[in-house]
Design an enzyme around this catalytic site. Structure first.
Site, PDB file in Angstrom:
ATOM      1  N   ARG A  15       0.803  -1.222   0.000  1.00 27.07           N
ATOM      2  CA  ARG A  15       0.000   0.000   0.000  1.00 27.07           C
ATOM      3  C   ARG A  15       0.835   1.271   0.000  1.00 27.07           C
ATOM      4  O   ARG A  15       0.344   2.337  -0.341  1.00 27.07           O
ATOM      5  CB  ARG A  15      -0.957  -0.006   1.200  1.00 27.07           C
ATOM      6  CG  ARG A  15      -2.196  -0.872   0.979  1.00 27.07           C
ATOM      7  CD  ARG A  15      -3.104  -0.833   2.185  1.00 27.07           C
ATOM      8  NE  ARG A  15      -2.587  -1.662   3.267  1.00 27.07           N
ATOM      9  CZ  ARG A  15      -3.092  -1.668   4.499  1.00 27.07           C
ATOM     10  NH1 ARG A  15      -4.085  -0.871   4.815  1.00 27.07           N
ATOM     11  NH2 ARG A  15      -2.582  -2.460   5.424  1.00 27.07           N
ATOM     12  N   THR A  79       1.910 -13.303  10.546  1.00 25.57           N
ATOM     13  CA  THR A  79       2.735 -12.888  11.688  1.00 25.57           C
ATOM     14  C   THR A  79       3.223 -14.084  12.496  1.00 25.57           C
ATOM     15  O   THR A  79       4.350 -14.082  13.006  1.00 25.57           O
ATOM     16  CB  THR A  79       1.934 -11.944  12.594  1.00 25.57           C
ATOM     17  OG1 THR A  79       0.674 -12.575  12.925  1.00 25.57           O
ATOM     18  CG2 THR A  79       1.668 -10.618  11.909  1.00 25.57           C
ATOM     19  N   GLY A 140      -8.617  -5.722  15.889  1.00 24.20           N
ATOM     20  CA  GLY A 140      -8.995  -6.826  16.759  1.00 24.20           C
ATOM     21  C   GLY A 140      -9.344  -6.300  18.144  1.00 24.20           C
ATOM     22  O   GLY A 140      -8.693  -5.382  18.656  1.00 24.20           O
ATOM     23  N   GLU A 154     -10.975 -10.777  15.993  1.00 22.13           N
ATOM     24  CA  GLU A 154     -10.834  -9.906  14.833  1.00 22.13           C
ATOM     25  C   GLU A 154     -12.165  -9.216  14.547  1.00 22.13           C
ATOM     26  O   GLU A 154     -13.239  -9.760  14.815  1.00 22.13           O
ATOM     27  CB  GLU A 154     -10.374 -10.707  13.614  1.00 22.13           C
ATOM     28  CG  GLU A 154      -8.972 -11.294  13.747  1.00 22.13           C
ATOM     29  CD  GLU A 154      -7.912 -10.258  14.049  1.00 22.13           C
ATOM     30  OE1 GLU A 154      -7.958  -9.162  13.436  1.00 22.13           O
ATOM     31  OE2 GLU A 154      -7.051 -10.513  14.899  1.00 22.13           O
ATOM     32  N   ASN A 226       1.137   2.080   6.869  1.00 27.73           N
ATOM     33  CA  ASN A 226       0.910   1.224   5.711  1.00 27.73           C
ATOM     34  C   ASN A 226       0.752   1.992   4.400  1.00 27.73           C
ATOM     35  O   ASN A 226       0.624   1.384   3.345  1.00 27.73           O
ATOM     36  CB  ASN A 226      -0.350   0.371   5.938  1.00 27.73           C
ATOM     37  CG  ASN A 226      -0.157  -0.625   7.052  1.00 27.73           C
ATOM     38  OD1 ASN A 226       0.747  -1.454   7.008  1.00 27.73           O
ATOM     39  ND2 ASN A 226      -0.982  -0.541   8.087  1.00 27.73           N
ATOM     40  N   LYS A 349      34.535  23.784   1.654  1.00 29.02           N
ATOM     41  CA  LYS A 349      34.520  22.344   1.400  1.00 29.02           C
ATOM     42  C   LYS A 349      35.759  21.695   2.011  1.00 29.02           C
ATOM     43  O   LYS A 349      36.889  22.039   1.670  1.00 29.02           O
ATOM     44  CB  LYS A 349      34.455  22.083  -0.121  1.00 29.02           C
ATOM     45  CG  LYS A 349      34.507  20.619  -0.512  1.00 29.02           C
ATOM     46  CD  LYS A 349      35.874  20.247  -1.054  1.00 29.02           C
ATOM     47  CE  LYS A 349      35.941  18.749  -1.397  1.00 29.02           C
ATOM     48  NZ  LYS A 349      37.300  18.342  -1.829  1.00 29.02           N
ATOM     49  N   ALA A 421      44.704  42.416  -4.728  1.00 24.42           N
ATOM     50  CA  ALA A 421      43.470  42.056  -5.438  1.00 24.42           C
ATOM     51  C   ALA A 421      43.783  41.666  -6.881  1.00 24.42           C
ATOM     52  O   ALA A 421      44.654  42.236  -7.525  1.00 24.42           O
ATOM     53  CB  ALA A 421      42.500  43.231  -5.404  1.00 24.42           C
TER      54      ALA A 421
END
Length: 455
Positions: A15, A79, A140, A154, A226, A349, A421
């Site tokens: 799902r 299960t 359940g 259930e 789900n 970095k 510069a």
């Protein structure tokens, strides 16, 4: 008493409609399965076995840092079958096993502790984690008599009276290991789905006059994910829980609804966080910091009294009393010192920036070691890549780097140096020197008119 745990994580989760195993989808920056494992381990249970199936190798890869063992459920047959697949892990053990599902990321450490303690103290054969819910449709039901659990029914099998019960089964249990192993051998798949159900173990134990207990918790802790909708709901619940914890600990969140903080993030008191900040991973923020809007900080350590504006900081360290941004990018493996300034459109970095150094704007520093109290003019670039290899630049203390300077690595600039510069530096600048590396200016008189360009 010996305690262990099983986590059911074998399903793909149809799902949720994803190529990624369901339990590896993240809630507040961490995989659901890791949330469950961490709550179990924080409760004092160290021996954890994860039952894997769909995407087994990927689940292993993503959880290898959690020091768990694995059992394989090659076919998903319910299960009860999943727990049967862990019999090798359980064999010969005496004590308590707690069973969880890998898609319930909201379960709390305190609830795990309470479940196990209640099970042990009441000498139950099994203990069910339950919740009271206004609308238990689809769940359940827990049928009790004299506060003892009689059975789990259930929803589709409930009679009229059982449909009125609001106590539902969460799918999380605690069992006596030896009794569970024996009951697993008695499971059958005589049902419409042809699957083996863990709930049938409760009936088996009850038929043997064993004591079945139940511990009630908040419904939101038991929510299983789900679908993408339920994933978003879990995210919202956990986000609110995390934000509340930080506010109770002395952190100001200007707008908690738009502040996203990972579950492992630590924040010092009197820090103020403006809207649209994202703090992820193992990030630590010090005290009295100001995090203005629109920053992302991941796996980084930020000192005390640091100001950050609209910037990205990844896997790096920022010293006390330093300012970052707006629009700075601190890339992994960088360390910025104390009382430093990293300004707008600056990218750092894999570099070290010393205390008191100012890199105010429009500058790139990569693979460099920069001393303290330096000043970088606008448009400076450390040219660290020759097309094949990254090279390092070292700049001493108290150096002044003029605007639009290129430092072509590898190169060394000594202490107390000045670079004019517009210079392109390719050779060492020794301590106390001024380096000028640019073409001499030449003006050609009347050139515009000769070329017919005069307007």
């Amino acid at each position: 008493m010996y305690k262990c745990a099983l986590v059911l994580a074998a399903g793909q989760g149809k799902r949720i409609k994803s190529d990624l195993p369901k339990v590896l989808h993240k809630v507040c920056g961490k995989e659901m399965l890791k949330h469950v494992i961490d709550s179990i381990r924080n409760s004092g249970i160290d021996d954890i076995n994860v039952i894997i199936g769909k995407g087994a190798e990927l689940v292993k890869e993503r959880t290898q840092d959690r020091n768990v063992s694995y059992s394989l459920q090659a076919e998903q047959l319910g299960t009860g079958h999943a727990v049967q697949c862990s019999k090798e892990f359980l064999q010969g053990k005496k004590g308590v096993v707690a069973i969880f599902t890998g898609d319930t990321p909201l379960i709390k450490q305190s609830t795990v502790e309470r479940l196990v303690e209640d099970h042990i103290n009441n000498k139950n054969a099994a203990t069910i984690l339950t919740a009271i819910v206004d609308d238990p449709t689809g769940y359940g039901r827990i049928v009790r008599k004299d506060n003892q659990v009689l059975k789990i029914v259930e929803h589709k099998d409930c009679n009229e009276e059982e449909l009125k019960i609001t106590e539902m089964n969460s799918g999380i249990y605690c069992f006596d290991i030896e009794l569970l192993v024996k009951a697993l051998d008695k499971l059958n798949n005589n049902n419409e789905q042809g699957e083996y159900y863990l709930t049938d173990v409760i009936e088996i134990l009850k038929s043997e006059n064993k004591v079945i207990g139940a511990v009630v918790t908040d419904f939101e802790e038991t929510i299983g994910v789900n679908s993408r909708v339920q994933l978003a709901q879990a995210e919202e619940i956990l986000k609110n829980r995390i934000n509340l914890k930080h506010m109770e600990n002395g952190v100001t969140l200007i707008d908690p609804k738009t502040t996203y903080i990972g579950i492992d993030v630590e924040i010092g008191k009197d820090t103020i966080i403006y809207p649209n900040n994202i703090l992820e991973g193992n990030t630590k923020i010090g005290s009295n910091c100001l995090l203005y809007q629109n920053s992302r900080i991941a796996d980084s350590t930020i000192g005390d009294e640091v100001d950050i504006q609209s910037s990205v900081i990844l896997d790096s360290k920022i010293g006390d009393n330093t300012t970052v941004g707006p629009f700075a990018y601190i890339r992994p493996e960088s360390t910025i010192g104390k009382h430093a300034r990293i300004g707008d459109f600056v990218e750092i970095k894999k570099s070290t920036i010393g205390d008191g150094t100012k890199v105010s704007h429009l500058t790139y520093i990569g693979d460099a070691e920069v001393g303290s109290d330096c000043n970088f003019g606008c448009g400076t670039v450390v040219v660290n890549y020759d097309g094949k290899v990254k090279h390092k630049t070292v700049i001493g203390d108290n150096s002044f780097i003029g605007c639009n300077t290129n430092l072509v690595s590898p190169v060394k600039v000594g202490d107390n140096t000045y670079i004019a510069a517009g210079s392109t530096i390719t050779a060492e600048v020794k301590e106390g020197d001024l380096a000028v590396a640019r073409a001499k200016q030449r003006n050609i008189s009347g050139w515009v008119e000769k070329k017919g360009l005069k307007k």
